[in-house]
Design a protein around this motif. Structure first.
Motif, PDB file in Angstrom:
ATOM      1  N   ASP A 110       0.689 -78.781 -44.309  1.00 49.95           N
ATOM      2  CA  ASP A 110      -0.575 -78.271 -43.774  1.00 49.95           C
ATOM      3  C   ASP A 110      -0.535 -78.121 -42.264  1.00 49.95           C
ATOM      4  O   ASP A 110      -1.412 -77.470 -41.682  1.00 49.95           O
ATOM      5  CB  ASP A 110      -1.726 -79.212 -44.150  1.00 49.95           C
ATOM      6  N   TRP A 111       0.457 -78.746 -41.618  1.00 50.91           N
ATOM      7  CA  TRP A 111       0.585 -78.645 -40.158  1.00 50.91           C
ATOM      8  C   TRP A 111       1.450 -77.464 -39.719  1.00 50.91           C
ATOM      9  O   TRP A 111       1.509 -77.170 -38.520  1.00 50.91           O
ATOM     10  CB  TRP A 111       1.210 -79.920 -39.601  1.00 50.91           C
ATOM     11  N   LEU A 112       2.137 -76.834 -40.648  1.00 54.15           N
ATOM     12  CA  LEU A 112       3.159 -75.847 -40.297  1.00 54.15           C
ATOM     13  C   LEU A 112       2.598 -74.436 -40.164  1.00 54.15           C
ATOM     14  O   LEU A 112       1.683 -74.037 -40.895  1.00 54.15           O
ATOM     15  CB  LEU A 112       4.266 -75.843 -41.345  1.00 54.15           C
ATOM     16  N   VAL A 113       3.192 -73.697 -39.252  1.00 55.00           N
ATOM     17  CA  VAL A 113       2.915 -72.275 -39.077  1.00 55.00           C
ATOM     18  C   VAL A 113       4.234 -71.524 -39.234  1.00 55.00           C
ATOM     19  O   VAL A 113       5.254 -71.944 -38.670  1.00 55.00           O
ATOM     20  CB  VAL A 113       2.328 -71.979 -37.674  1.00 55.00           C
ATOM     21  N   SER A 114       4.237 -70.455 -40.009  1.00 50.40           N
ATOM     22  CA  SER A 114       5.436 -69.626 -40.102  1.00 50.40           C
ATOM     23  C   SER A 114       5.699 -68.975 -38.748  1.00 50.40           C
ATOM     24  O   SER A 114       4.772 -68.460 -38.108  1.00 50.40           O
ATOM     25  CB  SER A 114       5.256 -68.540 -41.169  1.00 50.40           C
ATOM     26  N   ILE A 115       6.929 -69.035 -38.282  1.00 49.20           N
ATOM     27  CA  ILE A 115       7.260 -68.414 -36.998  1.00 49.20           C
ATOM     28  C   ILE A 115       7.008 -66.913 -37.098  1.00 49.20           C
ATOM     29  O   ILE A 115       7.536 -66.246 -37.989  1.00 49.20           O
ATOM     30  CB  ILE A 115       8.721 -68.701 -36.609  1.00 49.20           C
ATOM     31  N   PRO A 116       6.172 -66.371 -36.226  1.00 48.20           N
ATOM     32  CA  PRO A 116       5.802 -64.954 -36.348  1.00 48.20           C
ATOM     33  C   PRO A 116       6.971 -64.022 -36.043  1.00 48.20           C
ATOM     34  O   PRO A 116       7.910 -64.395 -35.343  1.00 48.20           O
ATOM     35  CB  PRO A 116       4.688 -64.794 -35.302  1.00 48.20           C
ATOM     36  N   LYS A 117       6.888 -62.841 -36.606  1.00 48.17           N
ATOM     37  CA  LYS A 117       7.868 -61.817 -36.271  1.00 48.17           C
ATOM     38  C   LYS A 117       7.839 -61.585 -34.764  1.00 48.17           C
ATOM     39  O   LYS A 117       6.798 -61.576 -34.137  1.00 48.17           O
ATOM     40  CB  LYS A 117       7.553 -60.521 -37.011  1.00 48.17           C
ATOM     41  N   GLY A 118       9.006 -61.387 -34.188  1.00 51.35           N
ATOM     42  CA  GLY A 118       9.081 -61.192 -32.744  1.00 51.35           C
ATOM     43  C   GLY A 118       9.545 -62.413 -31.995  1.00 51.35           C
ATOM     44  O   GLY A 118       9.814 -62.334 -30.794  1.00 51.35           O
ATOM     45  N   LEU A 119       9.643 -63.573 -32.682  1.00 51.65           N
ATOM     46  CA  LEU A 119      10.088 -64.798 -32.028  1.00 51.65           C
ATOM     47  C   LEU A 119      11.222 -65.433 -32.813  1.00 51.65           C
ATOM     48  O   LEU A 119      11.185 -65.496 -34.048  1.00 51.65           O
ATOM     49  CB  LEU A 119       8.940 -65.819 -31.933  1.00 51.65           C
ATOM     50  N   ASN A 120      12.239 -65.929 -32.090  1.00 51.12           N
ATOM     51  CA  ASN A 120      13.262 -66.759 -32.723  1.00 51.12           C
ATOM     52  C   ASN A 120      12.925 -68.228 -32.445  1.00 51.12           C
ATOM     53  O   ASN A 120      11.909 -68.546 -31.827  1.00 51.12           O
ATOM     54  CB  ASN A 120      14.660 -66.387 -32.230  1.00 51.12           C
ATOM     55  N   PHE A 121      13.778 -69.140 -32.914  1.00 50.58           N
ATOM     56  CA  PHE A 121      13.479 -70.565 -32.770  1.00 50.58           C
ATOM     57  C   PHE A 121      13.346 -70.975 -31.306  1.00 50.58           C
ATOM     58  O   PHE A 121      12.417 -71.688 -30.928  1.00 50.58           O
ATOM     59  CB  PHE A 121      14.571 -71.410 -33.441  1.00 50.58           C
ATOM     60  N   LYS A 122      14.273 -70.530 -30.483  1.00 49.30           N
ATOM     61  CA  LYS A 122      14.239 -70.921 -29.076  1.00 49.30           C
ATOM     62  C   LYS A 122      13.016 -70.344 -28.375  1.00 49.30           C
ATOM     63  O   LYS A 122      12.349 -71.033 -27.584  1.00 49.30           O
ATOM     64  CB  LYS A 122      15.519 -70.468 -28.362  1.00 49.30           C
ATOM     65  N   GLU A 123      12.683 -69.099 -28.654  1.00 43.62           N
ATOM     66  CA  GLU A 123      11.503 -68.489 -28.039  1.00 43.62           C
ATOM     67  C   GLU A 123      10.220 -69.189 -28.494  1.00 43.62           C
ATOM     68  O   GLU A 123       9.297 -69.382 -27.699  1.00 43.62           O
ATOM     69  CB  GLU A 123      11.445 -67.013 -28.389  1.00 43.62           C
ATOM     70  N   ALA A 124      10.182 -69.570 -29.777  1.00 42.14           N
ATOM     71  CA  ALA A 124       8.997 -70.261 -30.286  1.00 42.14           C
ATOM     72  C   ALA A 124       8.741 -71.548 -29.517  1.00 42.14           C
ATOM     73  O   ALA A 124       7.594 -71.890 -29.200  1.00 42.14           O
ATOM     74  CB  ALA A 124       9.156 -70.555 -31.776  1.00 42.14           C
ATOM     75  N   ALA A 283      -3.604 -66.888 -35.914  1.00 37.24           N
ATOM     76  CA  ALA A 283      -3.940 -65.637 -35.226  1.00 37.24           C
ATOM     77  C   ALA A 283      -3.377 -65.610 -33.807  1.00 37.24           C
ATOM     78  O   ALA A 283      -2.821 -64.598 -33.354  1.00 37.24           O
ATOM     79  CB  ALA A 283      -5.460 -65.456 -35.203  1.00 37.24           C
ATOM     80  N   VAL A 284      -3.512 -66.740 -33.087  1.00 39.03           N
ATOM     81  CA  VAL A 284      -2.997 -66.783 -31.711  1.00 39.03           C
ATOM     82  C   VAL A 284      -1.478 -66.738 -31.709  1.00 39.03           C
ATOM     83  O   VAL A 284      -0.869 -66.030 -30.891  1.00 39.03           O
ATOM     84  CB  VAL A 284      -3.522 -68.045 -30.994  1.00 39.03           C
ATOM     85  N   TRP A 285      -0.817 -67.449 -32.635  1.00 40.02           N
ATOM     86  CA  TRP A 285       0.646 -67.386 -32.702  1.00 40.02           C
ATOM     87  C   TRP A 285       1.126 -65.980 -33.038  1.00 40.02           C
ATOM     88  O   TRP A 285       2.162 -65.523 -32.521  1.00 40.02           O
ATOM     89  CB  TRP A 285       1.184 -68.401 -33.721  1.00 40.02           C
ATOM     90  N   SER A 286       0.382 -65.275 -33.871  1.00 34.41           N
ATOM     91  CA  SER A 286       0.754 -63.897 -34.183  1.00 34.41           C
ATOM     92  C   SER A 286       0.738 -63.030 -32.929  1.00 34.41           C
ATOM     93  O   SER A 286       1.643 -62.219 -32.703  1.00 34.41           O
ATOM     94  CB  SER A 286      -0.216 -63.335 -35.230  1.00 34.41           C
ATOM     95  N   LYS A 287      -0.274 -63.223 -32.087  1.00 33.29           N
ATOM     96  CA  LYS A 287      -0.346 -62.472 -30.830  1.00 33.29           C
ATOM     97  C   LYS A 287       0.783 -62.881 -29.883  1.00 33.29           C
ATOM     98  O   LYS A 287       1.337 -62.038 -29.165  1.00 33.29           O
ATOM     99  CB  LYS A 287      -1.702 -62.700 -30.164  1.00 33.29           C
TER     100      LYS A 287
END
Length: 331
Positions: A110-124, A283-287
């Protein structure tokens, strides 16, 4: 998973100390998802966790690290399966639940967010908790009516993680951004590269805010610093403007008056990244992976370290010496 490295802090009869140790999966906190961590970030709260006076951690031994990005290894959560790229910021991670400074983390899905398209692990994790906080701050100001034509936006603590990413996001969105920092001469060129139209010292900002109300200078302010200077900032907001407050690196209290609120309709917006509702979080992570992605910050402002280098970096961030973002590579 039977033997991996983690950064452990201990407090017992031998005193307070921290070091890299070997753990196994049975020693981790409970949860329905196991994540192989690729990167974590370094945040002010992590520095507090690594200090005996920090009052962040209540039980020892403990693994700090309030954010992480990695790949799901095992999951009984309905929304995630092995191989998914995920991130976590906030909740109990690195505070009451073993955190991201470990090769593996077990936690609630429940704490997890899928890493949005446009970001890799290091960028996230280059964005991480600090960048997510900056994104929430920008989102709150815009929701409160801020638009580029209303005038300059001040960002305090601009060389830190929240501040530098906020500068980059606002500049990309077309705002006139003024960066305030105690290191104005040292990092002026870098802040201009991130998009700041001008760089000023924190002393200049406060000196111009004397009296019950000061000259209306800012359409809005993003303040991850807090402390006694907040009173002066509130005096300088334009009519109907807002301050997005997210931090306390300069202290947890301030003295003020009601005048900015009742004579100019100023609003003080609290920014909480820990228990932010999941819908808004996603929503904010997507942006942040798309139109708000702080491209220049991610290209120029990320320092990568190992677990062994954490102690000195955590000490530096508590002393106010952090510039940009530092990420910890767990691979």
């Amino acid at each position: 998973m039977n033997s991996f490295q983690a950064f452990i802090i201990r407090k017992d009869e031998q005193g307070f100390r921290s070091s890299v140790e070997t753990l196994n999966i049975e020693q981790l906190s409970e949860g329905d998802v196991i994540v192989e961590v690729h990167y974590s970030g370094v945040n002010y709260k992590d520095g507090l966790a690594n200090s005996p006076e920090g009052r962040i951690v209540s039980s020892y031994p403990f693994v700090p690290g309030i954010d992480m990005a990695g790949s799901v290894v095992e999951s009984s959560h309905p929304c995630f399966q092995a191989g998914d790229a995920v991130l976590c910021t906030g909740y109990g991670l690195g505070v009451s639940h073993f955190g991201g400074y470990s090769r593996y983390v077990r936690l609630s899905g429940d704490w997890l967010v899928s890493i949005p398209k446009g970001l890799n692990f290091k960028e996230a994790m280059g964005i991480g908790t600090a960048g997510f906080t900056a994104g929430l701050s920008v989102d709150s100001l815009i929701h409160n009516g801020l638009s580029p034509e209303q005038g300059p936006v001040l960002v305090t603590g601009a060389t830190g993680g929240v501040g530098s990413i906020a500068v980059n996001i606002l500049a990309q969105l077309g705002y006139d951004v003024v960066a305030s920092t105690g290191k104005s001469e040292l990092h002026k060129d870098w802040l201009h590269q991130l998009g700041a139209s001008s760089v000023v010292s924190r002393e200049d900002i406060i000196a111009s805010a004397k009296g019950v109300l000061a000259k209306e200078r800012w359409a809005a302010i993003i303040d991850p610093v807090g402390g006694s200077n907040l009173n002066g900032l509130l005096k300088s907001i334009q009519y109907g403007g807002s301050v997005a407050l997210s931090g306390l690196t300069a202290g947890g209290t301030f003295e003020g008056t009601v005048y900015p609120f009742i004579l100019r309709g100023v609003q003080l917006l609290g920014i909480d990244s820990v228990y932010c509702p999941m819908e808004r979080r996603q929503a904010v992570w997507s942006k942040l992976g798309a139109e708000w992605k702080p491209v220049k910050m991610l290209e120029q402002g990320i320092t990568e370290i190992s677990l062994d280098e954490l102690p000195s970096v955590l000490e530096t961030i508590l002393l106010g010496g952090a510039v940009g973002r530092t990420v910890v590579k767990l691979d």
